[in-house]
Design a protein around this motif. Structure first.
Motif, PDB file in Angstrom:
ATOM      1  N   VAL A  40      48.888-112.685 -54.109  1.00 50.87           N
ATOM      2  CA  VAL A  40      49.355-114.113 -53.824  1.00 50.87           C
ATOM      3  C   VAL A  40      49.872-115.133 -54.797  1.00 50.87           C
ATOM      4  CG1 VAL A  40      47.931-115.738 -52.660  1.00 50.87           C
ATOM      5  CG2 VAL A  40      47.662-113.282 -52.200  1.00 50.87           C
ATOM      6  N   THR A  41      49.305-115.047 -55.986  1.00 52.49           N
ATOM      7  CA  THR A  41      49.039-115.891 -57.009  1.00 52.49           C
ATOM      8  C   THR A  41      50.259-115.877 -57.413  1.00 52.49           C
ATOM      9  OG1 THR A  41      46.652-115.632 -57.805  1.00 52.49           O
ATOM     10  CG2 THR A  41      48.251-116.441 -59.241  1.00 52.49           C
ATOM     11  N   SER A  42      50.388-114.585 -57.775  1.00 46.16           N
ATOM     12  CA  SER A  42      52.371-114.694 -58.638  1.00 46.16           C
ATOM     13  C   SER A  42      53.429-114.408 -57.849  1.00 46.16           C
ATOM     14  CB  SER A  42      52.557-112.870 -59.021  1.00 46.16           C
ATOM     15  OG  SER A  42      53.358-112.560 -59.361  1.00 46.16           O
ATOM     16  N   GLN A  65      47.769-110.136 -66.979  1.00 47.97           N
ATOM     17  CA  GLN A  65      48.400-110.777 -66.319  1.00 47.97           C
ATOM     18  C   GLN A  65      48.261-112.065 -65.680  1.00 47.97           C
ATOM     19  OE1 GLN A  65      48.360-106.534 -64.312  1.00 47.97           O
ATOM     20  NE2 GLN A  65      49.606-107.543 -62.481  1.00 47.97           N
ATOM     21  N   PHE A  66      47.281-112.199 -64.739  1.00 45.60           N
ATOM     22  CA  PHE A  66      46.892-114.090 -64.539  1.00 45.60           C
ATOM     23  C   PHE A  66      46.880-114.479 -65.898  1.00 45.60           C
ATOM     24  CE2 PHE A  66      43.607-111.638 -61.369  1.00 45.60           C
ATOM     25  CZ  PHE A  66      44.370-112.344 -60.656  1.00 45.60           C
ATOM     26  N   ALA A  67      47.342-114.672 -66.915  1.00 46.19           N
ATOM     27  CA  ALA A  67      47.338-115.801 -67.474  1.00 46.19           C
ATOM     28  C   ALA A  67      48.974-116.151 -68.034  1.00 46.19           C
ATOM     29  CB  ALA A  67      46.567-115.071 -69.486  1.00 46.19           C
ATOM     30  N   LEU A  68      49.529-114.615 -67.544  1.00 43.75           N
ATOM     31  CA  LEU A  68      51.039-115.339 -67.826  1.00 43.75           C
ATOM     32  C   LEU A  68      51.166-116.057 -66.157  1.00 43.75           C
ATOM     33  CD1 LEU A  68      53.870-114.795 -69.273  1.00 43.75           C
ATOM     34  CD2 LEU A  68      54.137-112.187 -67.013  1.00 43.75           C
ATOM     35  N   GLY A  75      54.017-124.443 -65.626  1.00 46.26           N
ATOM     36  CA  GLY A  75      56.006-124.951 -66.073  1.00 46.26           C
ATOM     37  C   GLY A  75      55.819-124.770 -67.293  1.00 46.26           C
ATOM     38  N   GLY A  76      54.892-123.745 -67.939  1.00 48.83           N
ATOM     39  CA  GLY A  76      54.951-123.381 -69.078  1.00 48.83           C
ATOM     40  C   GLY A  76      56.664-122.610 -69.420  1.00 48.83           C
ATOM     41  N   ASN A  77      56.892-122.142 -70.706  1.00 52.74           N
ATOM     42  CA  ASN A  77      57.891-121.789 -71.198  1.00 52.74           C
ATOM     43  C   ASN A  77      57.924-120.018 -71.618  1.00 52.74           C
ATOM     44  OD1 ASN A  77      59.664-120.032 -73.159  1.00 52.74           O
ATOM     45  ND2 ASN A  77      60.451-122.436 -73.515  1.00 52.74           N
ATOM     46  N   PRO A  78      58.653-119.080 -70.563  1.00 54.75           N
ATOM     47  CA  PRO A  78      58.334-118.063 -70.321  1.00 54.75           C
ATOM     48  C   PRO A  78      57.647-117.196 -71.998  1.00 54.75           C
ATOM     49  CG  PRO A  78      59.964-118.577 -69.609  1.00 54.75           C
ATOM     50  CD  PRO A  78      59.314-120.066 -70.256  1.00 54.75           C
ATOM     51  N   LEU A 202      38.153-125.919 -75.130  1.00 46.80           N
ATOM     52  CA  LEU A 202      39.515-126.230 -76.370  1.00 46.80           C
ATOM     53  C   LEU A 202      40.625-126.125 -74.674  1.00 46.80           C
ATOM     54  CD1 LEU A 202      38.510-124.597 -78.945  1.00 46.80           C
ATOM     55  CD2 LEU A 202      39.350-126.291 -79.217  1.00 46.80           C
ATOM     56  N   GLY A 203      40.514-125.516 -74.294  1.00 45.56           N
ATOM     57  CA  GLY A 203      41.580-124.960 -73.099  1.00 45.56           C
ATOM     58  C   GLY A 203      42.034-126.961 -71.888  1.00 45.56           C
ATOM     59  N   LEU A 204      40.849-127.071 -71.532  1.00 47.65           N
ATOM     60  CA  LEU A 204      40.482-127.864 -70.686  1.00 47.65           C
ATOM     61  C   LEU A 204      40.894-129.422 -71.665  1.00 47.65           C
ATOM     62  CD1 LEU A 204      37.776-127.759 -68.385  1.00 47.65           C
ATOM     63  CD2 LEU A 204      39.676-127.049 -67.333  1.00 47.65           C
ATOM     64  N   ALA A 205      40.371-129.023 -72.815  1.00 44.50           N
ATOM     65  CA  ALA A 205      40.805-129.799 -73.658  1.00 44.50           C
ATOM     66  C   ALA A 205      42.216-130.305 -74.090  1.00 44.50           C
ATOM     67  CB  ALA A 205      39.990-130.734 -74.810  1.00 44.50           C
ATOM     68  N   LEU A 206      42.650-129.595 -74.260  1.00 43.44           N
ATOM     69  CA  LEU A 206      44.151-129.180 -74.170  1.00 43.44           C
ATOM     70  C   LEU A 206      45.324-129.572 -73.887  1.00 43.44           C
ATOM     71  CD1 LEU A 206      43.588-127.172 -77.427  1.00 43.44           C
ATOM     72  CD2 LEU A 206      43.888-130.040 -77.441  1.00 43.44           C
ATOM     73  N   LEU A 207      45.044-129.402 -72.331  1.00 45.80           N
ATOM     74  CA  LEU A 207      45.931-128.904 -70.919  1.00 45.80           C
ATOM     75  C   LEU A 207      47.214-130.033 -71.073  1.00 45.80           C
ATOM     76  CD1 LEU A 207      46.462-126.766 -69.422  1.00 45.80           C
ATOM     77  CD2 LEU A 207      44.671-127.842 -67.532  1.00 45.80           C
ATOM     78  N   PRO A 208      45.845-131.497 -71.184  1.00 45.63           N
ATOM     79  CA  PRO A 208      47.200-132.679 -71.572  1.00 45.63           C
ATOM     80  C   PRO A 208      48.488-132.815 -72.046  1.00 45.63           C
ATOM     81  CG  PRO A 208      44.420-133.079 -70.362  1.00 45.63           C
ATOM     82  CD  PRO A 208      44.277-131.914 -71.134  1.00 45.63           C
ATOM     83  N   VAL A 209      47.223-132.096 -73.149  1.00 45.25           N
ATOM     84  CA  VAL A 209      48.072-132.483 -74.102  1.00 45.25           C
ATOM     85  C   VAL A 209      49.757-131.406 -74.543  1.00 45.25           C
ATOM     86  CG1 VAL A 209      48.362-133.062 -77.142  1.00 45.25           C
ATOM     87  CG2 VAL A 209      46.273-133.780 -75.300  1.00 45.25           C
ATOM     88  N   LEU A 210      49.320-130.140 -74.729  1.00 41.34           N
ATOM     89  CA  LEU A 210      49.820-129.684 -74.962  1.00 41.34           C
ATOM     90  C   LEU A 210      50.584-128.548 -74.128  1.00 41.34           C
ATOM     91  CD1 LEU A 210      47.465-127.055 -77.554  1.00 41.34           C
ATOM     92  CD2 LEU A 210      50.025-128.892 -77.936  1.00 41.34           C
ATOM     93  N   PRO A 211      52.189-128.319 -73.899  1.00 43.61           N
ATOM     94  CA  PRO A 211      52.926-127.688 -73.446  1.00 43.61           C
ATOM     95  C   PRO A 211      52.028-126.516 -72.627  1.00 43.61           C
ATOM     96  CG  PRO A 211      54.225-128.083 -75.043  1.00 43.61           C
ATOM     97  CD  PRO A 211      52.436-127.746 -75.538  1.00 43.61           C
ATOM     98  N   ALA A 212      52.407-126.427 -71.649  1.00 42.38           N
ATOM     99  CA  ALA A 212      51.911-125.126 -71.045  1.00 42.38           C
ATOM    100  C   ALA A 212      51.932-123.547 -71.801  1.00 42.38           C
ATOM    101  CB  ALA A 212      51.942-124.826 -69.185  1.00 42.38           C
ATOM    102  N   GLY A 213      50.859-122.617 -71.408  1.00 47.83           N
ATOM    103  CA  GLY A 213      50.741-121.718 -72.305  1.00 47.83           C
ATOM    104  C   GLY A 213      49.943-121.938 -73.577  1.00 47.83           C
TER     105      GLY A 213
END
Length: 240
Positions: A40-42, A65-68, A75-78, A202-213
């Motif tokens: 479903v997610t994919s 798989q879920f991370a990818l 919208g992250g770079n492949p 770390l993940g949540l804090a950097l989510l608005p700052v860094l590109p997806a992934g």
């Protein structure tokens, strides 16, 4: 069942093969059903049916798989998404180092066994007291989980295509929810919980700052940071 047959079924550890098979099937079925959430997610993240199924057939490690697909959906770079999934799946290589000695499989079947070298098969195999029971646990867990994971992935992807926008149904949260459900039972020590907590921060804090992934990759630094802090706190005496 005759007494002789029963005695033959019980090996040196005093545990019947049927008990190992039962435990392995329990793990395989319980985790294999989570493939539906991945499908479903994919599909909801924009991957086609064949791309979704190919990930489960070839990658076959749920967390990666879920991370990818999560990074792609954001919208992250492949290439960045693939790098995050790759580093997350590197833990399976360390399982292989341990299980190669425990299972001692023939060289011809090792490449096929490597495909099933994941958290669940390693956990079941390492919990067994003998090589025979470890082999049985590994094979039954791997076979049942691989078959069911791929079947439910297909069903999940077909279902996502049928209902359309998965976000409108709230199914876009299925992937993260399943991932957390798989992760939570593994956090048994204080160090493991500290690593997970710092990684989330770390993940949540950097989510608005860094590109997806990229936040996922940076969050991996939580492990060495926590281990370094623990070593500093315990000092030389704590290492003994």
């Amino acid at each position: 069942m005759t007494e002789q047959t029963a005695l033959a079924d019980i090996r040196a550890d005093g545990r019947p093969d049927a008990a190992v098979v039962r435990d392995a099937l329990g793990v395989g079925v319980a985790v294999g059903l989570s493939g539906f959430a991945f499908g479903v997610t994919s599909a909801g993240s924009g991957l086609s049916l064949w791309q979704t199924c190919a990930l489960s057939l070839l990658v076959f490690t749920g967390a990666s798989q879920f991370a990818l697909v999560g990074a792609l959906a954001a919208g992250g770079n492949p290439f960045t998404a693939a790098a995050g999934a790759f580093f997350l799946g590197m833990r399976n290589a360390f399982y292989g180092l341990r299980l190669s000695q425990l299972l001692a499989l023939p060289r011809a079947v090792r490449p096929f066994a490597a495909q099933w070298m994941i958290d669940e098969t390693a956990a079941v195999a390492l919990a067994q007291p003998t090589r025979r029971s470890a082999r049985i646990g590994f094979v039954v867990t791997g076979l049942s989980l691989y078959a069911l994971w791929n079947l439910t992935t297909l069903l999940g992807a077909l279902g996502a295509e049928a209902i359309g926008d998965t976000a409108a149904w709230g199914l876009d949260a299925a992937g993260p929810a399943v991932f957390l459900a798989l992760l939570a039972p593994m956090l048994r020590s204080g160090t493991e919980r500290a690593v997970a907590g710092l990684a989330v921060i770390l993940g949540l804090a950097l989510l608005p700052v860094l590109p997806a992934g990229l936040p996922v990759l940076v969050a991996a630094l939580a492990a060495p940071v926590v281990l370094w802090a623990r070593g500093r706190r315990e000092g030389p005496e704590g290492d003994r």
